[in-house]
Design an enzyme around this catalytic site. Sequence first.
Site, PDB file in Angstrom:
ATOM      1  N   TYR A   1      32.867  56.978  18.101  1.00 13.43           N
ATOM      2  CA  TYR A   1      33.667  56.671  17.069  1.00 13.43           C
ATOM      3  C   TYR A   1      33.059  55.443  16.164  1.00 13.43           C
ATOM      4  CZ  TYR A   1      37.220  59.717  19.030  1.00 13.43           C
ATOM      5  OH  TYR A   1      37.881  60.720  19.622  1.00 13.43           O
TER       6      TYR A   1
ATOM      7  N   GLU B   1      43.792  57.447  17.235  1.00 11.24           N
ATOM      8  CA  GLU B   1      43.981  56.702  18.118  1.00 11.24           C
ATOM      9  C   GLU B   1      43.107  56.958  19.438  1.00 11.24           C
ATOM     10  OE1 GLU B   1      47.771  56.589  15.722  1.00 11.24           O
ATOM     11  OE2 GLU B   1      46.654  58.493  16.866  1.00 11.24           O
TER      12      GLU B   1
END
Length: 142
Positions: free
Chosen positions: A109, A97
Amino acid sequence: MRETDLERVSAIEQATSISPWTYGTFVDCLYAGYEAWVYGRRDKIYGYGVVAVKASEAHILNICVHPDYQHQGCGRYILHHLLKISSKLGADVIFLEVRPSNYRALCLYHKFGFNEVGIRRGYYPARKGREDALLLALYLTG
């Protein structure tokens, strides 16, 4: 990460997070057997990462870099290491998350190939109310 690292790890967490993990949370992670790693040189800890691996799934629980060492590749190194460890332990997919407001982390990411697979509404405490979390996933095989 060892118990002797936890004071320094906890200090980094307190210095960087809006809603920091407690010292006890880190202790719990170690005793639960999560993969917890520090990154540093010569007794200096620059950052750390924690990932839980079960069966064929992994979940990155925390990646953090001391403010003095951000934007120098430490986060990239920690993430790469957590992916490698997760794969070695048999994970086919890894989740995490991230706050939508954490633009730098999102960019990192995405560079590694993570994709958004969901939203967790009101997941994070924020300065004013709550903030959603983007749920990201990366397949490690295939």
